[in-house]
Scaffold this active site. Structure first.
Site, mmCIF file in Angstrom:
data_model
loop_
_atom_site.group_PDB
_atom_site.id
_atom_site.type_symbol
_atom_site.label_atom_id
_atom_site.label_comp_id
_atom_site.label_asym_id
_atom_site.label_seq_id
_atom_site.Cartn_x
_atom_site.Cartn_y
_atom_site.Cartn_z
ATOM 1 N N SER A 1 39.276 -2.667 -11.007
ATOM 2 C CA SER A 1 40.053 -2.781 -9.776
ATOM 3 C C SER A 1 40.423 -1.364 -9.364
ATOM 4 C CB SER A 1 41.304 -3.613 -10.058
ATOM 5 O OG SER A 1 42.176 -3.581 -8.950
ATOM 6 N N LYS B 1 36.027 -3.989 -7.622
ATOM 7 C CA LYS B 1 36.988 -4.613 -6.704
ATOM 8 C C LYS B 1 37.803 -3.503 -6.080
ATOM 9 C CE LYS B 1 41.445 -6.700 -7.802
ATOM 10 N NZ LYS B 1 42.139 -7.672 -8.690
ATOM 11 N N LYS C 1 41.018 -2.471 -3.416
ATOM 12 C CA LYS C 1 42.217 -2.957 -2.748
ATOM 13 C C LYS C 1 42.057 -2.713 -1.255
ATOM 14 C CE LYS C 1 44.712 -4.207 -6.328
ATOM 15 N NZ LYS C 1 45.219 -5.566 -6.509
ATOM 16 N N ASP D 1 40.661 -7.155 -2.740
ATOM 17 C CA ASP D 1 41.936 -7.809 -3.048
ATOM 18 C C ASP D 1 42.975 -7.305 -2.058
ATOM 19 O OD1 ASP D 1 44.208 -8.932 -4.135
ATOM 20 O OD2 ASP D 1 43.994 -8.007 -6.121
ATOM 21 N N GLU E 1 40.258 -11.693 -2.504
ATOM 22 C CA GLU E 1 41.371 -12.144 -3.340
ATOM 23 C C GLU E 1 42.682 -12.153 -2.560
ATOM 24 O OE1 GLU E 1 41.284 -9.983 -7.027
ATOM 25 O OE2 GLU E 1 43.307 -10.624 -7.588
ATOM 26 N N ASP F 1 45.191 -15.451 -6.600
ATOM 27 C CA ASP F 1 45.849 -14.736 -7.701
ATOM 28 C C ASP F 1 47.330 -15.114 -7.647
ATOM 29 O OD1 ASP F 1 47.217 -12.838 -9.241
ATOM 30 O OD2 ASP F 1 46.188 -11.091 -8.478
ATOM 31 N N LYS G 1 46.039 -14.730 -14.750
ATOM 32 C CA LYS G 1 46.790 -13.673 -15.438
ATOM 33 C C LYS G 1 47.777 -14.392 -16.335
ATOM 34 C CE LYS G 1 46.523 -10.195 -11.792
ATOM 35 N NZ LYS G 1 47.213 -9.645 -10.612
ATOM 36 N N GLY H 1 44.317 -8.288 -14.248
ATOM 37 C CA GLY H 1 45.070 -7.274 -14.991
ATOM 38 C C GLY H 1 46.330 -6.904 -14.241
HETATM 39 O O1 OSB Z 1 46.502 -8.060 -7.670
HETATM 40 O O2 OSB Z 1 45.210 -7.909 -9.342
HETATM 41 C C1 OSB Z 1 46.199 -7.519 -8.714
HETATM 42 C C2 OSB Z 1 47.645 -4.444 -10.486
HETATM 43 C C3 OSB Z 1 49.003 -4.668 -10.329
HETATM 44 C C4 OSB Z 1 49.414 -5.778 -9.637
HETATM 45 C C5 OSB Z 1 48.481 -6.663 -9.091
HETATM 46 C C6 OSB Z 1 47.131 -6.466 -9.267
HETATM 47 C C7 OSB Z 1 46.710 -5.300 -9.939
HETATM 48 C C8 OSB Z 1 45.310 -4.936 -10.103
HETATM 49 C C9 OSB Z 1 45.001 -4.013 -11.247
HETATM 50 O O3 OSB Z 1 44.441 -5.264 -9.352
HETATM 51 C C10 OSB Z 1 44.247 -4.636 -12.324
HETATM 52 C C11 OSB Z 1 44.210 -3.716 -13.523
HETATM 53 O O4 OSB Z 1 43.367 -2.818 -13.524
HETATM 54 O O5 OSB Z 1 45.015 -3.905 -14.456
HETATM 55 MG MG MG Z 2 45.099 -9.610 -7.284
#
Ligand code: OSB
Ligand code: MG
Length: 374
Positions: free
Chosen positions: A135, A161, A163, A188, A213, A238, A262, A290
Site C-alpha cells: 500500500s 495499491k 491511496k 484505496d 477500496e 475495509d 483487518k 494492514g
Molecule cells: O485503509 O488500508 C488502509 C494504513 C493505515 C490506515 C488504513 C489503511 C492503511 C494502509 C496501510 O493502507 C497498510 C500497511 O501497509 O500497513
Molecule cells: Mg483501506
C-alpha cells in the site's frame, strides 16, 4: 492459561517514510502493546488503533482507557482453556474492537504456545506462504510515487495499491497505467468520495483496477451497493465491515465483491475467522489489510493470511518498509518473488525483542489480578 497481570505500554516508532492517506499523514507511530503475564508465559498483543480517530472512531488513547477500565478487569485472574473464551467476556463493551483484539490475539498466541502449535495452525490456516502486495501513500509528487512503485515491483511485490483522494486520483492512475499497463493495481480512497462523484468514479474504470477500496463513507455499505451496481470494477470494503453480520449484509446487498479483513478492525481472530467463513460461503475473496503495524501485529497478520479464502495478495509486507529496526526477530522478510514464508515454530514463530521494546517505551502501566474490580 491463567492471566495474573496485564501490562499496557506505549512505544514510539518513527516510520522510515511518512504514510499519507485521504485522512492525513503519519510520520511517527504511537503504538499500544499489551502483555499478558501468566505462570508460564508472557503473551504479546498489538493494538492497531491509530494516533487519531480518523480511520475509525478508535485511537490509542480510547483503547488504553477501555482496556485498563473494562477489558483487563474482565480477564485478570481468569483461567482460559481457549482464547475465544474472552469474546463473551468483552461483549458488554460496545465496539472498541481494536482494543478487544489486542487482548484476544495475545491469548491466541498463548494458547498456541501452550499447545506447542504454530498460531497459523491453531487458527485453521492452510497456506504455507502468503502473497504480498504493498500500500503506497500519497506522495509529494507523481514522480516520487512512480519511483516508489518501480522499487516495490523490483522487490517482487505482486500487487500495488495506491491511496487516492479528490485531486490525487485520475491523473495519478493514468501515469501509472501508461508506464505499467499490466500490473495488478488497485486504489484505496479511505472514504474520500460521495455518490455525487459517481461519474468521476466511473472514469476510474478505464484503468482496469483490481478493486476500488472503500470509496464512500466509512460506516456505509448501503450506498456502496448502489455504487457497485453502476461499476464493473469490484468494490472492496475495509472500514465498513466490523463483523460476520456486516459481511453477510454486504454480500446480500451486493455492496462489494471483495473484503479486506483487518483483525484489529473486527475485534480479534474469532471474528476475523467468522468473516472469512461467511465470505468463503458467499464466494467473496478476501485479503489481509494492514495498519502500519510493528512486528507483533505483523506476525498476527501473517498467521491470519494462511486461511484458505485469503486468495488475493494482502497489505502485509516486509518490516524494513516501515521500520529501521522491528520489535521482533527475525524481522518479516519478503522473497524476491513477493512471498512471506510462514514460520513453523510454536506461537507466532517470531521472538519479541523485549529489551528493544523497553527502550522504545514512553509510558506503561501494569494491572494485577488481586487489585482489580469493576
Ligand atoms: O485503509 O488500508 C488502509 C494504513 C493505515 C490506515 C488504513 C489503511 C492503511 C494502509 C496501510 O493502507 C497498510 C500497511 O501497509 O500497513
Ligand atoms: Mg483501506
Amino acid at each position: 492459561m491463567k492471566i495474573n497481570a496485564l501490562t499496557l505500554r506505549e512505544i514510539r516508532m518513527p516510520l522510515v517514510h511518512f504514510f499519507e492517506t485521504s485522512f492525513g499523514r503519519t510520520t511517527e507511530r504511537r503504538i499500544l502493546l499489551i502483555t499478558l503475564h501468566g505462570e508460564a508465559f508472557n503473551a504479546w498483543g498489538e493494538c492497531v488503533a491509530g494516533e487519531n480517530p480518523f480511520y475509525s472512531e478508535e485511537s490509542i488513547d480510547t483503547a488504553w482507557w477501555v482496556i485498563s477500565r473494562y477489558l483487563a478487569p474482565a480477564v485478570l485472574g481468569r483461567k482460559f482453556c481457549s482464547a475465544g473464551e474472552c469474546v463473551p467476556l468483552f461483549a458488554r463493551v460496545r465496539a472498541h474492537r481494536m482494543a478487544k483484539a489486542a487482548i484476544e490475539n495475545a491469548l491466541w498466541d498463548a494458547e498456541a504456545r501452550e499447545k506447542n502449535l504454530p498460531l497459523w495452525k491453531l487458527l485453521g490456516g492452510t497456506h504455507r506462504e502468503i502473497a504480498c502486495g504493498v500500500s503506497i501513500g500519497i506522495q509529494e509528487s507523481v514522480e516520487q510515487l512512480l519511483e516508489k512503485i518501480a522499487a516495490e515491483l523490483a522487490a517482487g511485490y505482486r500487487r500495488i495499491k495506491v491511496k487516492v483522494k479528490p485531486g490525487w486520483d485520475v491523473k495519478v492512475l493514468d501515469r501509472i497505467r501508461s508506464r505499467w499497463p499490466d500490473i495488478a493495481l488497485s486504489c484505496d480512497a479511505n472514504s474520500a468520495y460521495t455518490l455525487d462523484d459517481l461519474d468521476h468514479l466511473k472514469s476510474f474504470e478505464r484503468f482496469n483496477l483490481l478493486m476500488i477500496e472503500q470509496p464512500l463513507w466509512w460506516d456505509d455499505f448501503y450506498f456502496h451497493a448502489r455504487l457497485q451496481k453502476q461499476l464493473t470494477t469490484a468494490i472492496c470494503l475495509d472500514e465498513a465491515i466490523h463483523s460476520a453480520r456486516d459481511a453477510q449484509a454486504a454480500a446480500d446487498l451486493g455492496a462489494c465483491r471483495i473484503i479486506n479483513i483487518k483483525v484489529g478492525r473486527v475485534g480479534g481472530f474469532s471474528e476475523a475467522i467468522a468473516i472469512h467463513d461467511v465470505c468463503r460461503a458467499q464466494k467473496i475473496p478476501v485479503w489481509c489489510g494492514g495498519m502500519l503495524e510493528a512486528g507483533i501485529g505483523r506476525s498476527h497478520n501473517i498467521a491470519l493470511s494462511t486461511l484458505e479464502n485469503f486468495t488475493l495478495p494482502g497489505d502485509v509486507s516486509a518490516s524494513k518498509r516501515y521500520w529501521l529496526e522491528d520489535i521482533i526477530e527475525p524481522e518479516v522478510e519478503v522473497t524476491p518473488t513477493g512471498l512471506i514464508h510462514v514460520p513453523d515454530r510454536p506461537g507466532t514463530g517470531f521472538r519479541v525483542r523485549e529489551d528493544l521494546i523497553e527502550k522504545l517505551t514512553v509510558h506503561k502501566e501494569t494491572l494485577r489480578a488481586a487489585s482489580t474490580s469493576v
